[in-house]
Design a protein around this motif. Sequence first.
Motif, mmCIF file in Angstrom:
data_model
loop_
_atom_site.group_PDB
_atom_site.id
_atom_site.type_symbol
_atom_site.label_atom_id
_atom_site.label_comp_id
_atom_site.label_asym_id
_atom_site.label_seq_id
_atom_site.Cartn_x
_atom_site.Cartn_y
_atom_site.Cartn_z
ATOM 1 N N MET A 230 0.812 -1.215 0.000
ATOM 2 C CA MET A 230 0.000 0.000 0.000
ATOM 3 C C MET A 230 0.849 1.271 0.000
ATOM 4 O O MET A 230 0.373 2.346 -0.380
ATOM 5 N N GLY A 231 2.095 1.159 0.434
ATOM 6 C CA GLY A 231 2.959 2.322 0.506
ATOM 7 C C GLY A 231 3.849 2.490 -0.709
ATOM 8 O O GLY A 231 4.759 3.336 -0.697
ATOM 9 N N ALA A 232 3.623 1.687 -1.736
ATOM 10 C CA ALA A 232 4.486 1.749 -2.924
ATOM 11 C C ALA A 232 3.623 1.661 -4.178
ATOM 12 O O ALA A 232 2.418 1.380 -4.113
ATOM 13 N N GLU A 233 4.252 1.924 -5.309
ATOM 14 C CA GLU A 233 3.572 1.716 -6.583
ATOM 15 C C GLU A 233 4.518 0.982 -7.523
ATOM 16 O O GLU A 233 5.714 1.267 -7.565
ATOM 17 N N ALA A 234 3.972 0.015 -8.230
ATOM 18 C CA ALA A 234 4.783 -0.722 -9.196
ATOM 19 C C ALA A 234 4.951 0.106 -10.460
ATOM 20 O O ALA A 234 4.167 1.012 -10.741
ATOM 21 N N SER A 235 5.975 -0.201 -11.211
ATOM 22 C CA SER A 235 6.140 0.399 -12.536
ATOM 23 C C SER A 235 5.610 -0.587 -13.570
ATOM 24 O O SER A 235 5.628 -1.797 -13.356
ATOM 25 N N PHE A 236 5.113 -0.073 -14.680
ATOM 26 C CA PHE A 236 4.579 -0.938 -15.734
ATOM 27 C C PHE A 236 4.952 -0.339 -17.076
ATOM 28 O O PHE A 236 4.508 0.759 -17.432
ATOM 29 N N ALA A 237 5.797 -1.037 -17.802
ATOM 30 C CA ALA A 237 6.239 -0.549 -19.112
ATOM 31 C C ALA A 237 6.559 -1.743 -20.005
ATOM 32 O O ALA A 237 7.182 -2.718 -19.568
ATOM 33 N N ASP A 238 6.095 -1.679 -21.239
ATOM 34 C CA ASP A 238 6.352 -2.732 -22.224
ATOM 35 C C ASP A 238 5.904 -4.103 -21.733
ATOM 36 O O ASP A 238 6.552 -5.120 -21.983
ATOM 37 N N GLY A 239 4.784 -4.134 -21.017
ATOM 38 C CA GLY A 239 4.231 -5.398 -20.552
ATOM 39 C C GLY A 239 4.960 -6.036 -19.392
ATOM 40 O O GLY A 239 4.720 -7.201 -19.073
ATOM 41 N N VAL A 240 5.810 -5.276 -18.714
ATOM 42 C CA VAL A 240 6.600 -5.825 -17.603
ATOM 43 C C VAL A 240 6.392 -4.962 -16.358
ATOM 44 O O VAL A 240 6.466 -3.739 -16.425
ATOM 45 N N TRP A 241 6.132 -5.637 -15.221
ATOM 46 C CA TRP A 241 5.986 -4.941 -13.950
ATOM 47 C C TRP A 241 7.320 -4.962 -13.207
ATOM 48 O O TRP A 241 8.028 -5.975 -13.216
ATOM 49 N N GLY A 242 7.642 -3.850 -12.552
ATOM 50 C CA GLY A 242 8.874 -3.775 -11.781
ATOM 51 C C GLY A 242 8.693 -2.895 -10.559
ATOM 52 O O GLY A 242 7.596 -2.380 -10.292
ATOM 53 N N ASP A 243 9.754 -2.704 -9.797
ATOM 54 C CA ASP A 243 9.699 -1.869 -8.607
ATOM 55 C C ASP A 243 9.566 -0.405 -9.026
ATOM 56 O O ASP A 243 10.344 0.093 -9.844
ATOM 57 N N GLY A 244 8.572 0.277 -8.423
ATOM 58 C CA GLY A 244 8.355 1.680 -8.761
ATOM 59 C C GLY A 244 8.749 2.637 -7.663
ATOM 60 O O GLY A 244 8.780 3.844 -7.863
ATOM 61 N N GLY A 245 9.020 2.109 -6.475
ATOM 62 C CA GLY A 245 9.420 2.959 -5.366
ATOM 63 C C GLY A 245 8.263 3.325 -4.448
ATOM 64 O O GLY A 245 7.102 2.968 -4.674
ATOM 65 N N SER A 246 8.578 4.073 -3.408
ATOM 66 C CA SER A 246 7.596 4.473 -2.402
ATOM 67 C C SER A 246 6.648 5.522 -2.953
ATOM 68 O O SER A 246 7.025 6.368 -3.766
ATOM 69 N N LEU A 247 5.398 5.463 -2.495
ATOM 70 C CA LEU A 247 4.428 6.461 -2.909
ATOM 71 C C LEU A 247 4.741 7.829 -2.314
ATOM 72 O O LEU A 247 4.676 8.848 -2.988
#
Length: 501
Positions: A230-247
């Motif tokens: 809940m305290g973070a957001e994932a990254s999504f690019a080119d069909g791949v999810w990754g770590d997006g960092g803290s909100l």
Amino acid sequence: MVELDAVTLTTFVIYLVAMVAIGVWVYRRTATLADFALGGRKLNAPTAALSAQASDMSGWLLLGLPGAVYAAGIGATWIAVGLAVGTYLNWLFVAPRLRTYTERAGNAVSLSSYFESRFEDRTRLLRVVSALVILVFFTVYVASGLVAGGVLFEEVFGVDSTLAITVAVLVIVLYAFLGGFLAVSFTDVVQGLLMFFALVLVPIVAVAGFGGFGAVRDALRDKTPDLLDMGAEASFADGVWGDGGSLGFVAIVSLLAWGLGYFGQPHILARFMGIRSADDVPTARRIGMSWVLITLTAACLVGLIGVVALDEPLDNPETVFIALTQQELAPWIAGLVLAAVLAAIMSTADSQLLVSSTALTEDFYHAFLNRDASERVLVWVGRAAVVAVAVVAYVMALSGGAVLDIVAYAWAGFGAAFGPVILLSLYWPRMTAAGAMAGILGGAITVVVWRQVDALADTGWYEIVPGWIVATAAALLCGRFIGSPPERAWEGTTGEPAPAR
């Protein structure tokens, strides 16, 4: 997918015909402007509750919100938390008093006429300014619904979005034109129930097919732990999810701040004004909150499950509900469920068209051009206004855009411009017309300016936050030091204004 397309098309046609039939059915019950704008203030609790929430949760509930969660994970669900809290507080603090106060304010059928009467504004500027704000932001809001309709038809049938938007606007205009508020409210009940059914069914079937919630959780964690934080957001690019960092603090507050928008949404407040009695509000609140909590939870689940259950990552995250429905459900059931997306779009767009037409009819035509107009003339002017606003929104919708982004802009505009003023009008008897004007202008202008500033400086703040701060400060300061409070006393704790001193 030919079979699905044919079956879905049949379902859509049946649904659209049913909506128009409701408009025809209530046509003869619409004899006055009060009937056309507020249904004669005769909505019972269940109708008011379902109509308010269905008109509130537009296409973004089945497209924008699941798409945000699909791309970023449960960190995006802070929006849902803010909306749930805002819904409850709106029913609790605004609904009973607004129902009573608008009736006492000369039986006001629009927010603009309520403001004029409540603040005894003899200059009529308050009516004009508030009506203009309604027209500007609602035209943008209606356009967002038409864009959502284009996304739906393009994804399901592969038709050109222009054709899809054209069909959607024609049907919405037809039943809103014929039946006014009653047609919009009754169709909203059908649409609200359909949305509820669809949002509950799809995640249940998808989770069961994937192996249960435990399997979904494990698969999401394998993609990236940020999807479940809940305290973070994932990254999504080119069909791949990754770590997006803290909100971060700013992002969380901005997401929660969506809840502030409720106090100023004219299409929701119209349901409070049209409910049969303030005594019906507690029942309506319980029904409305049950609907909201379940559908918001289900919409967020759709986004999460789509990450792991769909065969291929999506190019457009806002199509996750559509894609999951097509993959998991049999054709006839899928057709009914996808009709719920259209229901979500139409249930909001029709309400917004009606409020906009009321502003044009009551606050411009009746107030300034023809004060002696008969009720029959006013109803037909209202119908013509529905068409006029729809045409402008249609032209705007053809330029496209992301559904959630367009909704966010209009939501912030209304929330900041009207929210603080509505609350102060109901709970501060000495509020003045100058304070109301300063609050409306301060909130609306701040939202527009901040949108441009944030595009350059990337502050991260959702524009409703600075808009609410400026509007509240301006309303309080000007209300305290400029102008005289109304001669009539407007106060009370049970929803009933106190008698004039």
